[in-house]
Design a protein around this motif. Structure first.
Motif, mmCIF file in Angstrom:
data_model
loop_
_atom_site.group_PDB
_atom_site.id
_atom_site.type_symbol
_atom_site.label_atom_id
_atom_site.label_comp_id
_atom_site.label_asym_id
_atom_site.label_seq_id
_atom_site.Cartn_x
_atom_site.Cartn_y
_atom_site.Cartn_z
ATOM 1 N N ASP A 194 0.817 -1.221 0.000
ATOM 2 C CA ASP A 194 0.000 0.000 0.000
ATOM 3 C C ASP A 194 0.847 1.264 0.000
ATOM 4 O O ASP A 194 0.325 2.373 0.109
ATOM 5 N N GLY A 195 2.181 1.126 -0.111
ATOM 6 C CA GLY A 195 3.067 2.280 -0.164
ATOM 7 C C GLY A 195 3.614 2.716 1.175
ATOM 8 O O GLY A 195 4.469 3.612 1.238
ATOM 9 N N PRO A 246 4.249 -9.132 -4.189
ATOM 10 C CA PRO A 246 2.818 -9.472 -4.284
ATOM 11 C C PRO A 246 2.622 -10.965 -4.017
ATOM 12 O O PRO A 246 3.562 -11.752 -4.105
ATOM 13 N N GLU A 247 1.385 -11.352 -3.700
ATOM 14 C CA GLU A 247 1.108 -12.740 -3.307
ATOM 15 C C GLU A 247 1.504 -13.740 -4.387
ATOM 16 O O GLU A 247 1.952 -14.842 -4.086
ATOM 17 N N SER A 257 3.500 -10.484 -10.817
ATOM 18 C CA SER A 257 2.637 -9.425 -11.352
ATOM 19 C C SER A 257 3.211 -8.032 -11.188
ATOM 20 O O SER A 257 2.687 -7.070 -11.758
ATOM 21 N N GLY A 258 4.275 -7.874 -10.428
ATOM 22 C CA GLY A 258 4.900 -6.566 -10.276
ATOM 23 C C GLY A 258 4.443 -5.823 -9.035
ATOM 24 O O GLY A 258 3.648 -6.305 -8.234
ATOM 25 N N TYR A 259 4.941 -4.604 -8.889
ATOM 26 C CA TYR A 259 4.712 -3.810 -7.683
ATOM 27 C C TYR A 259 3.625 -2.761 -7.931
ATOM 28 O O TYR A 259 3.332 -2.406 -9.070
ATOM 29 N N THR A 260 3.046 -2.263 -6.866
ATOM 30 C CA THR A 260 1.929 -1.322 -6.983
ATOM 31 C C THR A 260 2.424 0.087 -7.304
ATOM 32 O O THR A 260 3.586 0.439 -7.065
ATOM 33 N N PRO A 296 15.064 -7.175 -7.298
ATOM 34 C CA PRO A 296 13.606 -7.321 -7.301
ATOM 35 C C PRO A 296 13.087 -7.796 -8.667
ATOM 36 O O PRO A 296 13.297 -7.138 -9.679
ATOM 37 N N ARG A 297 12.410 -8.941 -8.652
ATOM 38 C CA ARG A 297 11.850 -9.474 -9.889
ATOM 39 C C ARG A 297 10.762 -8.538 -10.437
ATOM 40 O O ARG A 297 10.071 -7.873 -9.682
#
Length: 314
Positions: A194-195, A246-247, A257-260, A296-297
């Motif tokens: 959530d940052g 992410p999960e 799926s990457g980061y927010t 970081p993938r």
């Protein structure tokens, strides 16, 4: 009925002294608790403390002062080409990015600023901030000399990681005491999905985030050996930031799926508060010398750099 005034007076004095003693004891306990928390010397519970922007007591957790790094001086290096921050399409190395044991060495690699359209202005962005100090066994002091007595004064770098598991699982690991040095690990900060930025190790200290590592700078490899039993690493001059995975990334796959958007915004906000130039921002994958780390993938380096650019030239 006769009242013994002398006995009553003695009892009154005893009660008064008892109350005064209780106040003193409680005050001492509260003072010790405050000192213990401020220095990170506490145990039990996973409670987090909110860190406000105006909290002067925690200002050192929100910056990476150059005073934390030894004075500049040349370090013998082997020439090597500069690294780049990976884009989302790049495939990580061989294995995922679990927090590494306490190896103490090398530095991050440079990244070229992409010629892509600027991102929306983020000058008014303000992330939520928390403090969850690591156990003192999981970090050390930045040193001015390596184990051989040679002076070291590398310029600071920033190394980007991912947690692989949840942010809370990483915090649980870092806040537990580890007498086995091979299990000691930490980051300076973690950015939740959530940052929210969680400060874990003070920037003045050496987090154990990248064992057996080296930064490939313009003058060659940079690393410092701070422990006779461990390989050199970038830890002595690195600030380690980890993004919560992410999960769908809590496995051994090479991508997720990457980061927010909130994570990228908070990452840019945090790094903009440091004096580290973009050329000295790198990833765990790029500094790793064991060829076993790939975090970081699925990191979008161009997106991050566009957001960072909104804070001005570095």
């Amino acid at each position: 009925m006769r009242i013994n005034l002398q006995v009553l007076s003695l009892r009154f004095v005893a009660l008064a002294l008892g109350a005064l003693l209780a106040v003193l004891v409680i005050g001492s306990i509260e003072a010790i608790a405050r000192v213990g928390f401020a220095s990170g010397q506490f145990s039990g519970g996973a409670g987090l403390v909110e860190a406000g922007e105006n909290s002067a007591a925690w200002s050192s957790w929100q910056l990476m002062p150059l005073t934390a790094i030894p004075a500049p001086s040349p370090v013998p290096v082997v020439p090597a080409p500069p690294n780049r921050l990976p884009n989302r399409s790049s495939r990580p190395a061989a294995r995922p990015a679990t927090p590494t044991p306490a190896a103490r060495s090398a530095t991050p690699t440079p990244a070229a600023r992409p010629a892509t359209p600027a991102a929306p202005a983020v000058s008014g962005y303000q992330p939520r901030q928390q403090i969850a100090p690591a156990n003192p066994t999981n970090y050390g002091d930045r040193v001015s000399h390596d184990v051989f007595g040679r002076p070291v004064n590398n310029a600071p770098i920033i190394v980007l990681h991912e947690t692989v598991g949840s942010a809370d699982s990483a915090l649980e690991l870092f806040r537990a005491a580890h007498s086995d040095e091979s299990r000691q690990a930490s980051y300076h900060s973690i950015i939740r999905l959530d940052g929210t930025i969680v400060y874990v190790v003070s920037p003045e200290k050496r987090a154990f985030g990248a064992g057996n590592s080296a930064f490939k700078g313009p003058n060659g490899l940079e690393a410092v050996k701070t422990h006779r039993q461990f390989a050199p690493s970038v830890n002595n001059f690195a600030y380690h930031i980890s993004l919560e995975t992410p999960e769908d990334g809590e496995d051994n796959q090479t991508t997720h799926s990457g980061y927010t958007d909130a994570q990228y915004q908070s990452l840019a906000w945090l790094i903009a508060r440091t004096p580290v130039p973009v050329e000295r921002i790198t990833t765990h994958r790029d500094v790793d010398q064991s060829e076993s780390r790939m975090d970081p993938r699925s990191f979008d380096g161009n997106k991050f750099l566009r957001l960072l650019a909104q804070y001005g030239d570095r």
